[in-house]
Scaffold this motif. Structure first.
Motif, mmCIF file in Angstrom:
data_model
loop_
_atom_site.group_PDB
_atom_site.id
_atom_site.type_symbol
_atom_site.label_atom_id
_atom_site.label_comp_id
_atom_site.label_asym_id
_atom_site.label_seq_id
_atom_site.Cartn_x
_atom_site.Cartn_y
_atom_site.Cartn_z
ATOM 1 N N ASN A 8 0.851 -1.186 0.000
ATOM 2 C CA ASN A 8 0.000 0.000 0.000
ATOM 3 C C ASN A 8 0.893 1.246 0.000
ATOM 4 O OD1 ASN A 8 0.809 0.484 2.672
ATOM 5 N ND2 ASN A 8 -1.061 -0.319 3.572
ATOM 6 N N ASP A 9 0.324 2.389 0.292
ATOM 7 C CA ASP A 9 1.065 3.648 0.208
ATOM 8 C C ASP A 9 1.835 4.005 1.478
ATOM 9 O OD1 ASP A 9 0.520 4.305 -2.396
ATOM 10 O OD2 ASP A 9 -1.195 5.584 -1.929
ATOM 11 N N CYS A 10 2.012 3.081 2.374
ATOM 12 C CA CYS A 10 2.665 3.362 3.647
ATOM 13 C C CYS A 10 3.974 4.139 3.494
ATOM 14 C CB CYS A 10 2.886 2.065 4.421
ATOM 15 S SG CYS A 10 3.720 2.272 6.010
ATOM 16 N N PRO A 11 4.935 3.681 2.708
ATOM 17 C CA PRO A 11 6.196 4.434 2.628
ATOM 18 C C PRO A 11 6.020 5.849 2.082
ATOM 19 C CG PRO A 11 6.466 2.227 1.726
ATOM 20 C CD PRO A 11 4.997 2.439 1.933
ATOM 21 N N LYS A 12 5.185 6.003 1.072
ATOM 22 C CA LYS A 12 4.990 7.320 0.469
ATOM 23 C C LYS A 12 4.168 8.235 1.363
ATOM 24 C CE LYS A 12 3.223 6.038 -3.414
ATOM 25 N NZ LYS A 12 2.636 6.030 -4.759
ATOM 26 N N CYS A 13 3.170 7.681 2.016
ATOM 27 C CA CYS A 13 2.298 8.551 2.803
ATOM 28 C C CYS A 13 3.007 9.076 4.041
ATOM 29 C CB CYS A 13 0.979 7.867 3.155
ATOM 30 S SG CYS A 13 1.088 6.539 4.344
ATOM 31 N N CYS A 14 3.988 8.362 4.553
ATOM 32 C CA CYS A 14 4.742 8.857 5.712
ATOM 33 C C CYS A 14 5.486 10.138 5.355
ATOM 34 C CB CYS A 14 5.711 7.798 6.227
ATOM 35 S SG CYS A 14 4.884 6.380 6.974
ATOM 36 N N ALA A 50 -2.195 7.007 8.719
ATOM 37 C CA ALA A 50 -2.484 6.079 9.818
ATOM 38 C C ALA A 50 -3.162 4.821 9.303
ATOM 39 C CB ALA A 50 -3.352 6.764 10.875
ATOM 40 N N ASP A 51 -4.106 4.977 8.405
ATOM 41 C CA ASP A 51 -4.810 3.825 7.841
ATOM 42 C C ASP A 51 -3.844 2.873 7.132
ATOM 43 O OD1 ASP A 51 -7.211 4.791 8.767
ATOM 44 O OD2 ASP A 51 -7.838 5.600 6.822
ATOM 45 N N ALA A 55 -2.032 -1.093 8.658
ATOM 46 C CA ALA A 55 -2.196 -2.362 7.942
ATOM 47 C C ALA A 55 -0.983 -3.272 8.089
ATOM 48 C CB ALA A 55 -2.467 -2.089 6.461
ATOM 49 N N HIS A 56 0.101 -2.753 8.628
ATOM 50 C CA HIS A 56 1.327 -3.544 8.765
ATOM 51 C C HIS A 56 1.559 -3.970 10.210
ATOM 52 C CE1 HIS A 56 2.401 -1.081 5.058
ATOM 53 N NE2 HIS A 56 2.201 -2.314 4.642
ATOM 54 N N ASP A 57 2.264 -5.054 10.375
ATOM 55 C CA ASP A 57 2.563 -5.573 11.713
ATOM 56 C C ASP A 57 3.874 -5.038 12.288
ATOM 57 O OD1 ASP A 57 0.244 -7.107 11.938
ATOM 58 O OD2 ASP A 57 1.152 -8.780 10.861
ATOM 59 N N ALA A 66 -0.198 5.443 15.293
ATOM 60 C CA ALA A 66 -0.663 6.075 16.534
ATOM 61 C C ALA A 66 -0.318 7.562 16.554
ATOM 62 C CB ALA A 66 -0.055 5.364 17.741
ATOM 63 N N SER A 67 0.880 7.896 16.119
ATOM 64 C CA SER A 67 1.291 9.302 16.073
ATOM 65 C C SER A 67 0.453 10.085 15.078
ATOM 66 C CB SER A 67 2.771 9.415 15.703
ATOM 67 O OG SER A 67 3.578 8.866 16.700
ATOM 68 N N CYS A 68 0.188 9.475 13.936
ATOM 69 C CA CYS A 68 -0.617 10.151 12.911
ATOM 70 C C CYS A 68 -2.044 10.386 13.380
ATOM 71 C CB CYS A 68 -0.600 9.357 11.613
ATOM 72 S SG CYS A 68 0.973 9.475 10.727
ATOM 73 N N LYS A 69 -2.606 9.434 14.103
ATOM 74 C CA LYS A 69 -3.958 9.609 14.636
ATOM 75 C C LYS A 69 -3.995 10.758 15.645
ATOM 76 C CE LYS A 69 -5.779 4.948 14.108
ATOM 77 N NZ LYS A 69 -6.278 3.758 14.825
ATOM 78 N N ALA A 70 -2.994 10.805 16.513
ATOM 79 C CA ALA A 70 -2.928 11.878 17.508
ATOM 80 C C ALA A 70 -2.744 13.228 16.820
ATOM 81 C CB ALA A 70 -1.790 11.615 18.493
ATOM 82 N N CYS A 71 -1.905 13.267 15.806
ATOM 83 C CA CYS A 71 -1.678 14.498 15.065
ATOM 84 C C CYS A 71 -2.961 14.951 14.364
ATOM 85 C CB CYS A 71 -0.548 14.303 14.053
ATOM 86 S SG CYS A 71 -0.091 15.815 13.200
ATOM 87 N N ALA A 72 -3.668 14.026 13.757
ATOM 88 C CA ALA A 72 -4.919 14.363 13.077
ATOM 89 C C ALA A 72 -5.911 14.987 14.050
ATOM 90 C CB ALA A 72 -5.511 13.120 12.424
ATOM 91 N N GLU A 73 -6.003 14.445 15.253
ATOM 92 C CA GLU A 73 -6.922 14.994 16.251
ATOM 93 C C GLU A 73 -6.541 16.418 16.637
ATOM 94 O OE1 GLU A 73 -9.873 13.739 17.174
ATOM 95 O OE2 GLU A 73 -9.369 12.258 15.633
ATOM 96 N N GLU A 74 -5.241 16.671 16.793
ATOM 97 C CA GLU A 74 -4.784 18.016 17.136
ATOM 98 C C GLU A 74 -5.016 18.978 15.981
ATOM 99 O OE1 GLU A 74 -3.910 19.045 20.212
ATOM 100 O OE2 GLU A 74 -4.433 16.993 20.773
ATOM 101 N N CYS A 75 -4.814 18.514 14.768
ATOM 102 C CA CYS A 75 -5.067 19.353 13.589
ATOM 103 C C CYS A 75 -6.549 19.739 13.503
ATOM 104 C CB CYS A 75 -4.645 18.635 12.316
ATOM 105 S SG CYS A 75 -2.856 18.519 12.090
#
Length: 80
Positions: A8-14, A50-51, A55-57, A66-75
């Motif tokens: 998936n887009d994990c490396p690029k989306c980071c 985050a999505d 998806a990865h273990d 987890a960091s992205c979810k927290a950041c999204a909430e603050e944004c």
């Protein structure tokens, strides 16, 4: 396979997520008229990342999610 490959887009989306956060910080620091709009976009990008990371273990992917979810909430708070 290296164990780091992604279907998936994990490396690029980071990278995209870090860039979005960096831009938002700059807009906040410059007191931009568009801080709320940038914050909403940053939240959307962080949730997308985050999505994909969730998806990865891999431990680093779980931590990123987890960091992205927290950041999204603050944004979202900034955008309100």
């Amino acid at each position: 396979m290296s164990g780091q490959d992604s279907k998936n887009d994990c490396p690029k989306c980071c990278v995209e997520c870090m860039d979005a956060c960096d831009i938002l910080i700059k807009k906040i620091a410059s007191n931009s008229t568009y801080v709320k709009q940038y914050a909403l976009l940053c939240a959307e990008i962080c949730e997308y990342c985050a999505d994909h990371c969730e998806a990865h273990d891999h431990e680093h992917c779980k931590n990123c999610a987890a960091s992205c979810k927290a950041c999204a909430e603050e944004c979202k708070k900034i955008a309100a």
